[in-house]
Scaffold this motif. Structure first.
Motif, PDB file in Angstrom:
ATOM      1  N   TRP A 172       0.808  -1.217   0.000  1.00  0.00           N
ATOM      2  CA  TRP A 172       0.000   0.000   0.000  1.00  0.00           C
ATOM      3  C   TRP A 172       0.842   1.269   0.000  1.00  0.00           C
ATOM      4  O   TRP A 172       0.322   2.360  -0.231  1.00  0.00           O
ATOM      5  CB  TRP A 172      -0.943   0.009   1.195  1.00  0.00           C
ATOM      6  N   LYS A 173       2.133   1.130   0.241  1.00  0.00           N
ATOM      7  CA  LYS A 173       3.010   2.303   0.233  1.00  0.00           C
ATOM      8  C   LYS A 173       3.499   2.561  -1.194  1.00  0.00           C
ATOM      9  O   LYS A 173       4.470   1.962  -1.643  1.00  0.00           O
ATOM     10  CB  LYS A 173       4.213   2.087   1.150  1.00  0.00           C
ATOM     11  N   GLU A 239      15.026   2.765  -5.095  1.00  0.00           N
ATOM     12  CA  GLU A 239      15.777   2.789  -3.838  1.00  0.00           C
ATOM     13  C   GLU A 239      15.165   3.761  -2.844  1.00  0.00           C
ATOM     14  O   GLU A 239      15.066   3.466  -1.649  1.00  0.00           O
ATOM     15  CB  GLU A 239      17.234   3.177  -4.112  1.00  0.00           C
ATOM     16  N   ALA A 240      14.768   4.949  -3.296  1.00  0.00           N
ATOM     17  CA  ALA A 240      14.213   5.961  -2.397  1.00  0.00           C
ATOM     18  C   ALA A 240      12.917   5.490  -1.753  1.00  0.00           C
ATOM     19  O   ALA A 240      12.567   5.934  -0.657  1.00  0.00           O
ATOM     20  CB  ALA A 240      13.991   7.270  -3.154  1.00  0.00           C
ATOM     21  N   GLU A 241      12.206   4.597  -2.417  1.00  0.00           N
ATOM     22  CA  GLU A 241      10.933   4.087  -1.894  1.00  0.00           C
ATOM     23  C   GLU A 241      11.091   2.775  -1.140  1.00  0.00           C
ATOM     24  O   GLU A 241      10.093   2.170  -0.753  1.00  0.00           O
ATOM     25  CB  GLU A 241       9.941   3.893  -3.052  1.00  0.00           C
ATOM     26  N   GLN A 242      12.331   2.313  -0.942  1.00  0.00           N
ATOM     27  CA  GLN A 242      12.589   1.009  -0.330  1.00  0.00           C
ATOM     28  C   GLN A 242      11.820  -0.084  -1.069  1.00  0.00           C
ATOM     29  O   GLN A 242      11.142  -0.913  -0.473  1.00  0.00           O
ATOM     30  CB  GLN A 242      12.222   1.003   1.158  1.00  0.00           C
ATOM     31  N   GLY A 243      11.940  -0.035  -2.386  1.00  0.00           N
ATOM     32  CA  GLY A 243      11.180  -0.947  -3.221  1.00  0.00           C
ATOM     33  C   GLY A 243      12.042  -1.994  -3.887  1.00  0.00           C
ATOM     34  O   GLY A 243      13.013  -2.490  -3.321  1.00  0.00           O
ATOM     35  N   THR A 287      12.732  -4.285   0.824  1.00  0.00           N
ATOM     36  CA  THR A 287      11.941  -4.588   2.021  1.00  0.00           C
ATOM     37  C   THR A 287      10.858  -5.592   1.651  1.00  0.00           C
ATOM     38  O   THR A 287      10.432  -5.656   0.491  1.00  0.00           O
ATOM     39  CB  THR A 287      11.279  -3.328   2.612  1.00  0.00           C
ATOM     40  N   GLU A 288      10.400  -6.339   2.632  1.00  0.00           N
ATOM     41  CA  GLU A 288       9.418  -7.388   2.353  1.00  0.00           C
ATOM     42  C   GLU A 288       8.133  -6.840   1.762  1.00  0.00           C
ATOM     43  O   GLU A 288       7.508  -7.483   0.909  1.00  0.00           O
ATOM     44  CB  GLU A 288       9.111  -8.183   3.627  1.00  0.00           C
ATOM     45  N   ASP A 289       7.696  -5.669   2.224  1.00  0.00           N
ATOM     46  CA  ASP A 289       6.413  -5.147   1.758  1.00  0.00           C
ATOM     47  C   ASP A 289       6.519  -4.405   0.432  1.00  0.00           C
ATOM     48  O   ASP A 289       5.595  -3.701   0.029  1.00  0.00           O
ATOM     49  CB  ASP A 289       5.768  -4.251   2.816  1.00  0.00           C
ATOM     50  N   ALA A 290       7.640  -4.562  -0.281  1.00  0.00           N
ATOM     51  CA  ALA A 290       7.809  -3.952  -1.596  1.00  0.00           C
ATOM     52  C   ALA A 290       7.207  -4.805  -2.704  1.00  0.00           C
ATOM     53  O   ALA A 290       7.098  -4.357  -3.847  1.00  0.00           O
ATOM     54  CB  ALA A 290       9.280  -3.696  -1.891  1.00  0.00           C
ATOM     55  N   ILE A 291       6.811  -6.037  -2.389  1.00  0.00           N
ATOM     56  CA  ILE A 291       6.304  -6.936  -3.418  1.00  0.00           C
ATOM     57  C   ILE A 291       5.300  -7.899  -2.797  1.00  0.00           C
ATOM     58  O   ILE A 291       5.441  -8.306  -1.641  1.00  0.00           O
ATOM     59  CB  ILE A 291       7.465  -7.711  -4.091  1.00  0.00           C
TER      60      ILE A 291
END
Length: 310
Positions: A172-173, A239-243, A287-291
């Motif tokens: 959701w981010k 990278e800036a979004e921790q994605g 990060t785990e919540d990137a996908i």
């Protein structure tokens, strides 16, 4: 006597290109590779990309903090700890040696440069292989990198708006795009239309894409469809979004585009010129919540519509 197999473009094929046509060779396996256009790539100078993360206990990060309204309470102390053994991604290489006979390039490059076309089509094949590896590689591919907490299944098989909404609750981010096989995108379009909410279309790179909740569904035929079932991914990128970020090495010898080189490596006694084609790459999930991944997506569900007669 059995004729030896060709190890380079034959004279007959080269003559066809040189004298019978004015078009470059067409190859129906070339795809747009939207994933590569939408995935930011990071230059990895030393060949290793380390993902440093904050250490968490039981999946949570809880620094000692205090909200102060009145008075002079004793303040807590805290610090931010890091994982002591962070994951490192090593660049993988896709390589091949392109053989071209010097007679072919000398005699049959009048309208179309034979060597240039051999290189172009080889590079296209390398890029196709790269997209497949980014998605499916058993060591670092996106399908494998999804954590169990970010993996869900469809409610009824066919991908519905509810299923994609569930994916959006996992990423959701700033979700960037869904990634799906064209058959899965068509299946979602049917389900959304049946509900009376046909997906909105946006244009990216001059091509139309359907969207859900404003997030585009990007097609890739590298996602496997087996027994009419497949998966859909949702990514946050950068990278800036921790994605999710692509990894590559820029500046290698013989570079023809960022991270991809074509290097002349000599001519044999048989007049065969060799060119080493190399692409160094990988992909990292920061990060785990990137996908997140939606599994058990059925692509063979169709609806019969009954229209009222006059």
């Amino acid at each position: 006597m059995t004729q030896p197999a060709n190890h380079s473009l034959s004279a007959a094929a080269a003559r066809n290109l040189a004298t019978a046509t004015v078009t470059v060779p067409q190859w129906d396996h070339i795809t747009p590779r939207w994933l590569h256009k939408l995935l930011p790539f990071v230059n990895v100078d030393g060949g290793v990309y380390r993902v440093n993360r904050v250490a968490q206990k039981e999946g949570k990060f809880q620094p000692e903090l205090l909200t102060v309204d009145l008075g002079e309470p004793k303040l807590p102390t805290t610090f931010i700890d890091y994982e002591v053994d962070p994951r490192e991604y090593h660049l993988s290489a896709i390589q091949t040696v392109l053989h071209t006979h010097t007679r072919i390039t000398d005699l049959y490059s009048n309208q179309i440069d034979q060597l240039r076309e051999q290189v172009r089509l080889t590079v296209e094949a390398v890029r196709e292989k790269e997209e497949s590896e980014i998605i499916n590689n058993p060591q670092f591919g996106l399908l494998k990198e999804v954590s169990p907490s970010q993996t869900i299944e469809t409610r009824k098989g066919a991908p519905t708006p509810d299923d994609l909404d569930e994916l959006l609750t996992r990423v959701w981010k700033k979700p960037a795009f869904f990634l799906a096989h064209p058959l899965a995108i068509a299946a979602f379009g049917r389900e959304a239309t049946r509900r009376g909410v046909p997906p909105v279309v946006v244009h990216l790179f001059g091509s139309p894409f359907i969207t859900w909740r404003g997030v585009p569904l990007i097609p890739s035929n590298k996602l496997e469809v087996k027994d009419n079932k497949t998966s859909i991914l949702l990514l946050r990128v950068g990278e800036a979004e921790q994605g999710v970020v692509g990894l590559q090495k820029v500046g290698v010898t013989g570079e023809v585009e960022p991270g991809l080189s074509v290097r002349y490596s000599g001519t044999s006694d048989n007049s065969i010129a060799s060119h080493l084609v190399t692409r160094y790459f990988s992909v990292a999930v920061l990060t785990e919540d990137a996908i997140a991944r939606l599994d058990n997506v059925a692509v063979n569900n169709y609806h019969e519509y009954v229209y009222p007669t006059a």
